[in-house]
Write a protein that holds these residues in place. Structure first.
Motif, PDB file in Angstrom:
ATOM      1  N   VAL A   1     -22.484 -27.374  18.914  1.00  0.00           N
ATOM      2  CA  VAL A   1     -21.920 -26.142  18.284  1.00  0.00           C
ATOM      3  C   VAL A   1     -21.398 -27.015  16.611  1.00  0.00           C
ATOM      4  O   VAL A   1     -21.381 -27.235  15.524  1.00  0.00           O
ATOM      5  CB  VAL A   1     -20.743 -25.526  18.505  1.00  0.00           C
ATOM      6  CG1 VAL A   1     -20.246 -24.718  17.184  1.00  0.00           C
ATOM      7  CG2 VAL A   1     -22.180 -24.153  19.359  1.00  0.00           C
ATOM      8  N   ASP A   2     -20.549 -28.341  17.394  1.00  0.00           N
ATOM      9  CA  ASP A   2     -20.244 -29.237  16.426  1.00  0.00           C
ATOM     10  C   ASP A   2     -20.982 -30.443  15.589  1.00  0.00           C
ATOM     11  O   ASP A   2     -21.127 -30.558  14.878  1.00  0.00           O
ATOM     12  CB  ASP A   2     -19.386 -30.582  17.258  1.00  0.00           C
ATOM     13  CG  ASP A   2     -17.601 -30.193  18.053  1.00  0.00           C
ATOM     14  OD1 ASP A   2     -17.771 -28.478  17.694  1.00  0.00           O
ATOM     15  OD2 ASP A   2     -17.197 -30.497  18.505  1.00  0.00           O
ATOM     16  N   GLN A   3     -22.467 -30.033  16.451  1.00  0.00           N
ATOM     17  CA  GLN A   3     -23.282 -30.779  15.402  1.00  0.00           C
ATOM     18  C   GLN A   3     -23.822 -30.352  14.030  1.00  0.00           C
ATOM     19  O   GLN A   3     -24.071 -30.595  13.155  1.00  0.00           O
ATOM     20  CB  GLN A   3     -23.879 -31.135  16.074  1.00  0.00           C
ATOM     21  CG  GLN A   3     -24.130 -32.722  17.301  1.00  0.00           C
ATOM     22  CD  GLN A   3     -25.369 -32.759  18.047  1.00  0.00           C
ATOM     23  OE1 GLN A   3     -26.495 -32.891  17.511  1.00  0.00           O
ATOM     24  NE2 GLN A   3     -24.849 -33.187  19.422  1.00  0.00           N
ATOM     25  N   ILE A   4     -24.319 -28.953  14.463  1.00  0.00           N
ATOM     26  CA  ILE A   4     -23.605 -27.743  13.208  1.00  0.00           C
ATOM     27  C   ILE A   4     -22.893 -27.701  11.695  1.00  0.00           C
ATOM     28  O   ILE A   4     -23.515 -27.596  10.668  1.00  0.00           O
ATOM     29  CB  ILE A   4     -24.508 -26.169  13.872  1.00  0.00           C
ATOM     30  CG1 ILE A   4     -25.315 -26.773  15.289  1.00  0.00           C
ATOM     31  CG2 ILE A   4     -24.641 -25.047  12.931  1.00  0.00           C
ATOM     32  CD1 ILE A   4     -25.596 -25.410  15.316  1.00  0.00           C
ATOM     33  N   TYR A   5     -22.278 -27.537  12.522  1.00  0.00           N
ATOM     34  CA  TYR A   5     -20.871 -27.844  12.131  1.00  0.00           C
ATOM     35  C   TYR A   5     -20.727 -29.158  11.091  1.00  0.00           C
ATOM     36  O   TYR A   5     -20.411 -29.177   9.709  1.00  0.00           O
ATOM     37  CB  TYR A   5     -18.927 -27.464  12.604  1.00  0.00           C
ATOM     38  CG  TYR A   5     -18.839 -26.178  12.676  1.00  0.00           C
ATOM     39  CD1 TYR A   5     -18.897 -25.245  12.344  1.00  0.00           C
ATOM     40  CD2 TYR A   5     -19.382 -25.917  14.204  1.00  0.00           C
ATOM     41  CE1 TYR A   5     -18.763 -23.395  11.790  1.00  0.00           C
ATOM     42  CE2 TYR A   5     -18.498 -24.250  14.904  1.00  0.00           C
ATOM     43  CZ  TYR A   5     -18.487 -23.418  13.142  1.00  0.00           C
ATOM     44  OH  TYR A   5     -18.273 -22.009  13.873  1.00  0.00           O
ATOM     45  N   GLN A   6     -20.757 -29.804  11.500  1.00  0.00           N
ATOM     46  CA  GLN A   6     -21.177 -31.409  11.013  1.00  0.00           C
ATOM     47  C   GLN A   6     -21.985 -31.354   9.805  1.00  0.00           C
ATOM     48  O   GLN A   6     -21.556 -32.110   8.714  1.00  0.00           O
ATOM     49  CB  GLN A   6     -21.057 -32.120  11.819  1.00  0.00           C
ATOM     50  CG  GLN A   6     -19.787 -33.059  12.888  1.00  0.00           C
ATOM     51  CD  GLN A   6     -20.006 -33.466  13.133  1.00  0.00           C
ATOM     52  OE1 GLN A   6     -20.565 -34.500  13.793  1.00  0.00           O
ATOM     53  NE2 GLN A   6     -18.494 -34.012  14.759  1.00  0.00           N
ATOM     54  N   GLY A   7     -23.144 -30.838  10.583  1.00  0.00           N
ATOM     55  CA  GLY A   7     -24.225 -30.834   9.634  1.00  0.00           C
ATOM     56  C   GLY A   7     -25.012 -30.093   8.216  1.00  0.00           C
ATOM     57  O   GLY A   7     -24.655 -30.300   7.473  1.00  0.00           O
ATOM     58  N   LEU A   8     -23.884 -29.011   8.466  1.00  0.00           N
ATOM     59  CA  LEU A   8     -23.464 -28.058   7.853  1.00  0.00           C
ATOM     60  C   LEU A   8     -22.397 -29.185   6.796  1.00  0.00           C
ATOM     61  O   LEU A   8     -21.990 -28.392   5.024  1.00  0.00           O
ATOM     62  CB  LEU A   8     -22.944 -26.879   8.190  1.00  0.00           C
ATOM     63  CG  LEU A   8     -23.307 -26.304   8.996  1.00  0.00           C
ATOM     64  CD1 LEU A   8     -23.023 -24.335   9.475  1.00  0.00           C
ATOM     65  CD2 LEU A   8     -24.408 -25.096   7.636  1.00  0.00           C
ATOM     66  N   ASP A   9     -21.076 -29.345   6.789  1.00  0.00           N
ATOM     67  CA  ASP A   9     -20.379 -30.157   6.521  1.00  0.00           C
ATOM     68  C   ASP A   9     -21.064 -31.186   5.304  1.00  0.00           C
ATOM     69  O   ASP A   9     -19.954 -31.383   4.153  1.00  0.00           O
ATOM     70  CB  ASP A   9     -18.824 -30.730   6.822  1.00  0.00           C
ATOM     71  CG  ASP A   9     -18.077 -30.934   5.919  1.00  0.00           C
ATOM     72  OD1 ASP A   9     -17.746 -30.472   5.407  1.00  0.00           O
ATOM     73  OD2 ASP A   9     -17.368 -31.773   6.479  1.00  0.00           O
ATOM     74  N   LEU A  10     -21.704 -31.838   6.422  1.00  0.00           N
ATOM     75  CA  LEU A  10     -22.314 -32.922   4.848  1.00  0.00           C
ATOM     76  C   LEU A  10     -23.336 -33.102   4.561  1.00  0.00           C
ATOM     77  O   LEU A  10     -23.838 -32.879   3.770  1.00  0.00           O
ATOM     78  CB  LEU A  10     -22.812 -33.545   6.058  1.00  0.00           C
ATOM     79  CG  LEU A  10     -21.407 -34.414   7.194  1.00  0.00           C
ATOM     80  CD1 LEU A  10     -21.984 -35.690   8.051  1.00  0.00           C
ATOM     81  CD2 LEU A  10     -20.859 -35.479   6.157  1.00  0.00           C
ATOM     82  N   GLY A  11     -23.633 -31.323   4.870  1.00  0.00           N
ATOM     83  CA  GLY A  11     -25.347 -30.969   3.514  1.00  0.00           C
ATOM     84  C   GLY A  11     -26.612 -30.726   4.274  1.00  0.00           C
ATOM     85  O   GLY A  11     -27.783 -30.881   3.131  1.00  0.00           O
ATOM     86  N   LEU A  12     -26.549 -31.627   5.636  1.00  0.00           N
ATOM     87  CA  LEU A  12     -27.382 -31.958   6.597  1.00  0.00           C
ATOM     88  C   LEU A  12     -28.340 -30.371   6.839  1.00  0.00           C
ATOM     89  O   LEU A  12     -29.410 -30.472   7.358  1.00  0.00           O
ATOM     90  CB  LEU A  12     -27.768 -32.646   7.529  1.00  0.00           C
ATOM     91  CG  LEU A  12     -26.827 -33.897   7.110  1.00  0.00           C
ATOM     92  CD1 LEU A  12     -26.182 -35.171   8.714  1.00  0.00           C
ATOM     93  CD2 LEU A  12     -27.528 -34.774   5.833  1.00  0.00           C
TER      94      LEU A  12
END
Length: 66
Positions: free
Chosen positions: A50-61
């Protein structure tokens, strides 16, 4: 580990894998993920996903789609 814990773990894992691989999250995916996270035990592995998803959203990935 209980059967329900394994079931929620695999379902969370499958959904997060789908989101991370496609680099897209729909409103339906978001709702399903929130239901799974609120309704079950979340282990360290699931939290990392879930953290990877939030990071991906935050980084625009990861793109939010309807």
């Amino acid at each position: 580990m209980s059967a329900s814990h394994r079931s929620s773990e695999s379902t969370i894992g499958e959904l997060t894998e789908k989101i991370l691989n496609s680099r897209r999250i729909s409103r339906q995916d978001q709702s399903q993920l929130m239901r799974l996270l609120c309704g079950s035990y979340v282990g360290e592995r699931e939290q990392d996903l879930v953290d990877q998803i939030y990071q991906g959203l935050d980084l625009g990935l990861i793109k939010v789609v309807d």
